[in-house]
Design an enzyme around this catalytic site. Structure first.
Site, PDB file in Angstrom:
ATOM      1  N   ASP A   1       0.812  -1.217   0.000  1.00 30.16           N
ATOM      2  CA  ASP A   1       0.000   0.000   0.000  1.00 30.16           C
ATOM      3  C   ASP A   1       0.844   1.265   0.000  1.00 30.16           C
ATOM      4  O   ASP A   1       0.374   2.332   0.377  1.00 30.16           O
ATOM      5  CB  ASP A   1      -0.990  -0.005   1.177  1.00 30.16           C
ATOM      6  CG  ASP A   1      -0.276  -0.194   2.503  1.00 30.16           C
ATOM      7  OD1 ASP A   1       0.963  -0.354   2.492  1.00 30.16           O
ATOM      8  OD2 ASP A   1      -0.957  -0.177   3.544  1.00 30.16           O
TER       9      ASP A   1
ATOM     10  N   HIS B   1      23.576   6.752 -19.443  1.00 32.97           N
ATOM     11  CA  HIS B   1      22.485   6.807 -18.456  1.00 32.97           C
ATOM     12  C   HIS B   1      22.869   6.109 -17.156  1.00 32.97           C
ATOM     13  O   HIS B   1      22.053   5.407 -16.552  1.00 32.97           O
ATOM     14  CB  HIS B   1      21.203   6.212 -19.040  1.00 32.97           C
ATOM     15  CG  HIS B   1      20.621   7.049 -20.140  1.00 32.97           C
ATOM     16  ND1 HIS B   1      19.732   6.574 -21.066  1.00 32.97           N
ATOM     17  CD2 HIS B   1      20.816   8.351 -20.460  1.00 32.97           C
ATOM     18  CE1 HIS B   1      19.392   7.546 -21.903  1.00 32.97           C
ATOM     19  NE2 HIS B   1      20.048   8.630 -21.560  1.00 32.97           N
TER      20      HIS B   1
ATOM     21  N   ASP C   1      17.977  20.954 -16.408  1.00 31.76           N
ATOM     22  CA  ASP C   1      18.754  19.807 -16.890  1.00 31.76           C
ATOM     23  C   ASP C   1      20.180  20.293 -17.161  1.00 31.76           C
ATOM     24  O   ASP C   1      20.428  20.946 -18.171  1.00 31.76           O
ATOM     25  CB  ASP C   1      18.080  19.281 -18.169  1.00 31.76           C
ATOM     26  CG  ASP C   1      18.764  18.042 -18.728  1.00 31.76           C
ATOM     27  OD1 ASP C   1      19.663  17.495 -18.063  1.00 31.76           O
ATOM     28  OD2 ASP C   1      18.376  17.626 -19.841  1.00 31.76           O
TER      29      ASP C   1
ATOM     30  N   HIS D   1      17.607  18.948 -26.655  1.00 39.28           N
ATOM     31  CA  HIS D   1      16.186  18.586 -26.745  1.00 39.28           C
ATOM     32  C   HIS D   1      15.388  19.743 -26.171  1.00 39.28           C
ATOM     33  O   HIS D   1      15.914  20.582 -25.440  1.00 39.28           O
ATOM     34  CB  HIS D   1      15.910  17.292 -25.966  1.00 39.28           C
ATOM     35  CG  HIS D   1      16.488  17.274 -24.571  1.00 39.28           C
ATOM     36  ND1 HIS D   1      15.864  17.856 -23.497  1.00 39.28           N
ATOM     37  CD2 HIS D   1      17.665  16.778 -24.089  1.00 39.28           C
ATOM     38  CE1 HIS D   1      16.614  17.704 -22.418  1.00 39.28           C
ATOM     39  NE2 HIS D   1      17.726  17.063 -22.743  1.00 39.28           N
TER      40      HIS D   1
ATOM     41  N   HIS E   1      12.549  15.904 -21.332  1.00 32.29           N
ATOM     42  CA  HIS E   1      12.530  15.844 -22.807  1.00 32.29           C
ATOM     43  C   HIS E   1      11.128  16.318 -23.172  1.00 32.29           C
ATOM     44  O   HIS E   1      10.181  15.551 -23.178  1.00 32.29           O
ATOM     45  CB  HIS E   1      12.818  14.432 -23.313  1.00 32.29           C
ATOM     46  CG  HIS E   1      14.221  13.994 -23.014  1.00 32.29           C
ATOM     47  ND1 HIS E   1      14.709  12.762 -23.323  1.00 32.29           N
ATOM     48  CD2 HIS E   1      15.272  14.650 -22.448  1.00 32.29           C
ATOM     49  CE1 HIS E   1      15.979  12.653 -22.945  1.00 32.29           C
ATOM     50  NE2 HIS E   1      16.341  13.801 -22.407  1.00 32.29           N
TER      51      HIS E   1
ATOM     52  N   TYR F   1      33.139  11.050 -25.274  1.00 30.95           N
ATOM     53  CA  TYR F   1      33.260   9.891 -24.377  1.00 30.95           C
ATOM     54  C   TYR F   1      34.263   8.924 -24.978  1.00 30.95           C
ATOM     55  O   TYR F   1      34.103   8.503 -26.128  1.00 30.95           O
ATOM     56  CB  TYR F   1      31.905   9.198 -24.223  1.00 30.95           C
ATOM     57  CG  TYR F   1      30.777  10.176 -23.937  1.00 30.95           C
ATOM     58  CD1 TYR F   1      30.467  10.548 -22.634  1.00 30.95           C
ATOM     59  CD2 TYR F   1      30.059  10.760 -24.993  1.00 30.95           C
ATOM     60  CE1 TYR F   1      29.459  11.467 -22.380  1.00 30.95           C
ATOM     61  CE2 TYR F   1      29.050  11.676 -24.753  1.00 30.95           C
ATOM     62  CZ  TYR F   1      28.751  12.029 -23.442  1.00 30.95           C
ATOM     63  OH  TYR F   1      27.760  12.941 -23.202  1.00 30.95           O
TER      64      TYR F   1
HETATM   65  N1  GLY Z   1      19.312  14.379 -18.327  1.00 35.74           N
HETATM   66  C1  GLY Z   1      18.759  13.890 -19.510  1.00 35.74           C
HETATM   67  C2  GLY Z   1      19.341  14.540 -20.683  1.00 35.74           C
HETATM   68  O1  GLY Z   1      20.341  15.208 -20.570  1.00 35.74           O
HETATM   69  O2  GLY Z   1      18.796  14.505 -21.740  1.00 35.74           O
HETATM   70 MN    MN Z   2      19.449  16.956 -21.508  1.00 37.75          MN
HETATM   71 MN    MN Z   3      20.987  16.088 -18.737  1.00 37.35          MN
END
Ligand code: GLY
Ligand code: MN
Ligand code: MN
Length: 432
Positions: free
Chosen positions: A33, A236, A264, A347, A354, A381
């Site tokens: 619950d 991620h 972000d 984005h 997003h 990277y």
């Molecule tokens: N933190 C998700 C991105 O940078 O798109």
């Molecule tokens: Mn982002």
């Molecule tokens: Mn990000």
């Protein structure tokens, strides 16, 4: 007029005629619950500002516009356990709806509201249980056909209208996004000051969360990425469970959600407080790519121009560091750069990290326009590989800011987060 009422009126104009049905999100069980923290549906909240679960906004657009909220009734017993509820009367008054009813009257009232209306505006396919319910209402209306009642002939996706509205941030949204960005920038600064060899990624994550909450942000906008050393090359990475090592970089991608709006931000800094020469070289390259991208965030440029600008700078760097061979055009054409840069440069950003909004229209990248808000986040990277000199291995860098398109240079919302090498090193020098 509240921004919510203004948005409802704008949606009504675009609907022309018909009924829009916009439910908020469901509460989700975590186990037994215990629930996950409730997060409203973004479309619902955009139009209502109403924070409670079990609520549905209905807009009836004929010659006039009627907005109706269905929500939980007041309930003394439940309010003792779970806290305050507006109830229909309180909600109508506080949020400016024309009418409000208990949520358990929804199934009885909707067939009546849908009768003889030309269109139903609904987010079909987003949630099977709502789809079933809506089909039930439509069938109830159709069952009245012999009494001369007609059911809506058109079922239209209400999202496409709202996505376009959400893409352009109004003054109320920009104000909140500036504050969300400011808080999040401060959290990155705090993380820089907390980091040192021997501390753990989760300890730094705790510093971020502390800073978000102590400024009133309700939650992180997405799971924070706190990635030391090689973990930064996992795009991620969210386990945040490793110890920080001297000589490594730490990549943090974290932003808060404030009053329904996301920030972000990504920053990368040395655990020791000082970049090594090779770390600095790659860092300056990504920063130059970001600067080139930001110069293309303006009216007259299309969505992909910032990405294209960042990519050219990054690819030139890959060639200069002898990580790729050939001309910039050839490396872009072959896609060889994707070994080191495998995502796009941004984005849309807003209620959702997003965010809503199309990137192309009729097959073409859409043009940037004032008051669109987006991220600019080039990266680099380097995973261990026979084809790459060892000194570059496990360096993962992304620099991410949130920007608003203006008539001139873009407004960087996230300036509070130190970014230049000298700024970062100065911020870390004053660690306690
Ligand atoms: N933190 C998700 C991105 O940078 O798109
Ligand atoms: Mn982002
Ligand atoms: Mn990000």
């Amino acid at each position: 007029m509240t921004p919510y009422r203004e948005r409802r009126e704008k949606l009504a104009q675009q609907m022309g005629a018909g009924v829009a049905v916009i439910p908020t999100a469901a509460e989700r069980l975590r186990n037994r619950d215990s629930h996950y923290p409730f997060r409203h549906d973004s479309y619902f909240y955009y139009l209502s500002g109403f924070p409670e679960p079990e609520a549905v906004l209905v807009m009836l657009v004929t010659d006039t516009v009627k907005t109706i909220l269905f929500c939980r009734e007041k309930n003394t017993e439940r309010e003792i356990w779970d806290g305050f509820r507006y109830g229909p009367d309180g909600a109508r008054e506080a949020f400016g709806f024309d009418e409000a009813y208990p949520i358990d009257q929804l199934d009885a009232m909707l067939p009546k509201l849908l009768a003889d209306q030309p269109n139903l505006f609904f987010d079909l396919g987003a949630d099977p249980s709502w789809d079933t319910r809506v089909v039930g209402w439509l069938n109830s209306v159709r069952a009245e056909a012999r009494n001369g009642v007609t059911a809506p002939g058109g079922i239209r996706d209400v999202r496409s209208l709202l996505d376009e509205m959400r893409l352009f941030k109004d003054a109320h949204e920009i104000d909140i996004m500036r504050r969300a960005a400011q808080i999040s920038g401060g959290a990155h600064r705090r993380a820089m000051q907390a980091a040192r060899p021997g501390r753990w990624e989760y300890e730094i994550e705790a510093e971020l969360l502390h800073e978000f909450r102590r400024h009133g942000a309700q939650a992180p906008a997405y799971t924070s990425i706190v990635a030391g050393g090689a973990n930064a090359c996992v795009l991620h990475y969210v386990t945040n469970n490793d110890q920080l090592k001297d000589g490594d970089l730490l990549l943090i991608d974290a932003g808060c959600e404030l009053d329904g709006y996301a920030a972000d931000i990504t920053r990368v800094f040395p655990v020791s407080g000082q970049f090594t020469p090779v770390q600095k070289d790659l860092y300056e390259l990504v920063l130059a790519a970001q600067t080139a991208a930001m110069a293309k965030v303006k009216p007259g440029c299309h969505w992909n121009e910032p990405h294209e600008a960042a990519l050219r700078v990054l690819v030139q760097g890959m060639i200069d560091f002898e990580l790729c061979a050939g001309s910039v055009d050839a490396v872009i054409e072959s896609g060889d750069y994707k070994r080191f840069y495998m995502h796009k440069t941004g984005h849309w950003l807003g209620m959702d990290v997003h965010d809503a909004g199309e990137y192309k229209r009729g097959g073409d990248w859409r043009m940037l326009q004032k008051d669109m808000v987006l991220t600019v986040e080039p990266g680099f990277y380097v995973r261990p590989s026979d084809q790459v000199p060892e000194r570059f291995w496990n360096i993962g860098i992304r620099i991410e800011d949130d920007v608003r398109v203006t008539d001139g240079a873009c407004e960087v919302l996230t300036q509070a987060a130190p970014k230049r090498v000298a700024e970062i090193e100065a911020c870390m020098k004053n660690r306690n």
